[in-house]
Enzyme design. Structure first.
Site, PDB file in Angstrom:
ATOM      1  N   LEU A 150      -7.086   6.054  11.973  1.00 16.79           N
ATOM      2  CA  LEU A 150      -6.858   5.538  13.339  1.00 16.79           C
ATOM      3  C   LEU A 150      -6.753   4.012  13.292  1.00 16.79           C
ATOM      4  O   LEU A 150      -7.590   3.289  13.821  1.00 16.79           O
ATOM      5  CB  LEU A 150      -7.982   5.978  14.271  1.00 16.79           C
ATOM      6  N   GLY A 151      -5.685   3.526  12.648  1.00 12.89           N
ATOM      7  CA  GLY A 151      -5.442   2.089  12.583  1.00 12.89           C
ATOM      8  C   GLY A 151      -4.483   1.671  13.682  1.00 12.89           C
ATOM      9  O   GLY A 151      -4.443   2.274  14.758  1.00 12.89           O
ATOM     10  N   ARG A 152      -3.682   0.648  13.394  1.00 14.05           N
ATOM     11  CA  ARG A 152      -2.730   0.144  14.404  1.00 14.05           C
ATOM     12  C   ARG A 152      -1.792   1.257  14.862  1.00 14.05           C
ATOM     13  O   ARG A 152      -1.609   1.481  16.066  1.00 14.05           O
ATOM     14  CB  ARG A 152      -1.912  -1.018  13.805  1.00 14.05           C
ATOM     15  N   ILE A 153      -1.188   1.961  13.900  1.00 14.76           N
ATOM     16  CA  ILE A 153      -0.222   3.007  14.275  1.00 14.76           C
ATOM     17  C   ILE A 153      -0.946   4.253  14.784  1.00 14.76           C
ATOM     18  O   ILE A 153      -0.523   4.866  15.771  1.00 14.76           O
ATOM     19  CB  ILE A 153       0.699   3.351  13.080  1.00 14.76           C
ATOM     20  N   SER A 172     -11.564   8.525   9.576  1.00 12.02           N
ATOM     21  CA  SER A 172     -11.281   7.388   8.702  1.00 12.02           C
ATOM     22  C   SER A 172     -12.595   7.078   7.997  1.00 12.02           C
ATOM     23  O   SER A 172     -13.596   7.754   8.246  1.00 12.02           O
ATOM     24  CB  SER A 172     -10.771   6.185   9.506  1.00 12.02           C
ATOM     25  N   ARG A 173     -12.613   6.086   7.101  1.00 13.68           N
ATOM     26  CA  ARG A 173     -13.860   5.827   6.389  1.00 13.68           C
ATOM     27  C   ARG A 173     -14.911   5.227   7.321  1.00 13.68           C
ATOM     28  O   ARG A 173     -16.100   5.442   7.166  1.00 13.68           O
ATOM     29  CB  ARG A 173     -13.599   4.908   5.196  1.00 13.68           C
ATOM     30  N   ARG A 230       2.268   8.180   3.528  1.00  5.87           N
ATOM     31  CA  ARG A 230       2.947   8.055   2.236  1.00  5.87           C
ATOM     32  C   ARG A 230       2.901   9.438   1.599  1.00  5.87           C
ATOM     33  O   ARG A 230       1.918  10.185   1.810  1.00  5.87           O
ATOM     34  CB  ARG A 230       2.228   7.057   1.322  1.00  5.87           C
ATOM     35  N   ASP A 254       7.889  12.968   6.920  1.00  7.35           N
ATOM     36  CA  ASP A 254       8.802  11.814   6.849  1.00  7.35           C
ATOM     37  C   ASP A 254       8.739  11.144   5.485  1.00  7.35           C
ATOM     38  O   ASP A 254       9.598  10.332   5.162  1.00  7.35           O
ATOM     39  CB  ASP A 254       8.417  10.797   7.943  1.00  7.35           C
ATOM     40  N   GLU A 259      10.253   9.854  -3.545  1.00 10.04           N
ATOM     41  CA  GLU A 259      11.452   9.585  -2.716  1.00 10.04           C
ATOM     42  C   GLU A 259      12.556   8.957  -3.555  1.00 10.04           C
ATOM     43  O   GLU A 259      12.261   8.134  -4.421  1.00 10.04           O
ATOM     44  CB  GLU A 259      11.066   8.660  -1.554  1.00 10.04           C
ATOM     45  N   HIS A 277      12.165   9.301   5.461  1.00 10.09           N
ATOM     46  CA  HIS A 277      11.382   8.061   5.597  1.00 10.09           C
ATOM     47  C   HIS A 277      12.039   7.115   6.626  1.00 10.09           C
ATOM     48  O   HIS A 277      12.401   5.990   6.293  1.00 10.09           O
ATOM     49  CB  HIS A 277      11.241   7.364   4.233  1.00 10.09           C
ATOM     50  N   VAL A 278      12.148   7.621   7.847  1.00 11.12           N
ATOM     51  CA  VAL A 278      12.858   6.866   8.885  1.00 11.12           C
ATOM     52  C   VAL A 278      11.976   6.504  10.084  1.00 11.12           C
ATOM     53  O   VAL A 278      12.491   6.113  11.133  1.00 11.12           O
ATOM     54  CB  VAL A 278      14.096   7.652   9.403  1.00 11.12           C
TER      55      VAL A 278
END
Ligand code: NAP
Ligand code: 8YV
Length: 319
Positions: A150-153, A172-173, A230, A254, A259, A277-278
């Site tokens: 749960l970061g910025r994105i 998250s950690r 990723r 994605d 890749e 990856h778009v």
């Protein structure tokens, strides 16, 4: 003498144009072009602009490097610890892409759960006419969505999910103060409780195969896995097997381990949606990311400070 900047990869023409106003630009559209540079030419390079790629072996080739300005918020392909150990600053492009990446995530959740690609195919193959109405699908409404990272994105995704009346939880950690979402210290417990799991952590060793076979099995035959982080964050081989055996219900992906190569076993699966990856790939966002790549370079060489350093470089002057 103006500073010499090496660009690696195919940046927007505006990047070269903007950089050329202040710097001498050496362009290497392909990584192999770097090998052609002489030792003297490499020693004149003060900064690199790159698409998330600067391993230690590359950094070592440039003895007078001061700054690596990386395109993308994820910089798992940049050896930031090595750069920091050599007092080389690394910057990335956070925040400007949050909205588009979060939008793509929502699209992937909906497209996967509502089988939109399969429905389109059903119609085009004439099956609506020959077989009647297409099969029903699952609603997103009221579903429990677990965000891994749960970061910025991740936070932008969570905000958008509230419109769909989902219950959002996260792992998250570290637990975050002041967020209205339930925290799970255990990813396995969260996967067990969720209908949808969204991976949106950084890549790299700390998250390698974080979404393991056990996590996918906990999500289960009715669960949907979304990976916009990723490829390395998910155990891809185990994911393919789990989807084949029905131990995992569906996936919207994605990003991939190798890749642009994607496991071909996924291609015929109607419960799988694949995008190349778009997540940030709109003209507007890619321009904003390009501007930030340039902004960090211009700011560093004019004021000594960068705009968006990565945390590994926090103690380096200019960060
Ligand atoms: P961010 O703000 O740094 O957030 C990362 C989150 O991941 C944090 O909440 C962090 O919390 C958590 N995290 C880190 N390591 C973890 C671990 N080992 N286990 C569990 N949680 C962990 O980063 P962001 O700006 O949101 O970007 C996140 C990532 O999205 C990028 O690094 C990139 O890999 C990916 N991304 C993909 C695309 C695409 O095109 N598909 C586009 C943009 C970004 P804790 O530190 O508390 O664990
Ligand atoms: C990039 C991404 O566009 O920002 C990231 O971390 O994955 C994408 O937004 C991609 O890495 C291209 O370099």
């Amino acid at each position: 003498m103006t500073a010499r900047i090496l660009t690696i990869g195919n940046f927007f023409p505006s990047v070269t144009k903007d950089l050329s106003k202040t710097f001498t630009v050496v362009e290497c559209p392909n990584r192999t072009d770097i090998d052609v540079l002489s030792e003297d030419q490499r020693s004149e390079i003060s900064a690199i602009a790159t698409f998330g790629w600067a391993p230690a072996d590359l950094i070592k080739k440039f003895p007078n490097l001061k700054l690596i300005s990386s395109f993308g918020v994820g910089y798992d392909g940049v050896d930031a610890d090595y750069a920091a150990s050599k007092e080389i600053l690394v910057t990335h492009t956070p925040n400007v892409l949050n909205d588009d990446v979060a939008n793509t995530t929502i699209v992937l959740i909906l497209t996967t759960m509502r089988r939109i690609i399969a429905q389109d195919k059903y119609l085009r193959e004439g099956r609506w006419v020959s077989e009647g109405n297409a099969p029903l699908t699952k609603s997103i409404r009221g579903k429990k969505v677990g965000i891994v990272g749960l970061g910025r994105i991740g936070e932008a995704i969570a905000e958008k999910l509230s419109v769909f009346k989902c219950e959002t939880v996260y792992h998250s950690r570290n637990q975050k103060p002041d967020v209205p979402y339930t925290y799970y210290g255990s990813l396995l417990d969260m996967a067990h409780d969720c209908d949808v799991l969204v991976a949106i952590t950084p890549g790299g060793p700390a998250t390698d195969k974080l979404i393991s076979r056990e996590v996918m099995e906990a999500l289960g035959p009715e669960g949907t896995l979304i990976n916009v982080a990723r490829g390395t964050v998910v155990d891809e081989a185990e994911m393919v097997k789990a989807l084949q055996d029905g131990r995992l219900g569906a996936a919207g992906l994605d990003v991939f381990e190798d890749e642009p190569n994607v496991p071909e076993e996924l291609f015929p699966m109607e419960n799988v949606v694949l995008t190349p990856h778009v997540a940030s790939a709109t003209w507007e966002t890619r321009q904003a990311m390009s501007d930030l790549v340039v902004g960090n370079l211009v700011s560093y060489f004019s004021t000594g400070k960068v705009e968006t350093p990565v945390p590994e470089c926090a103690d380096i002057p200019g960060a």
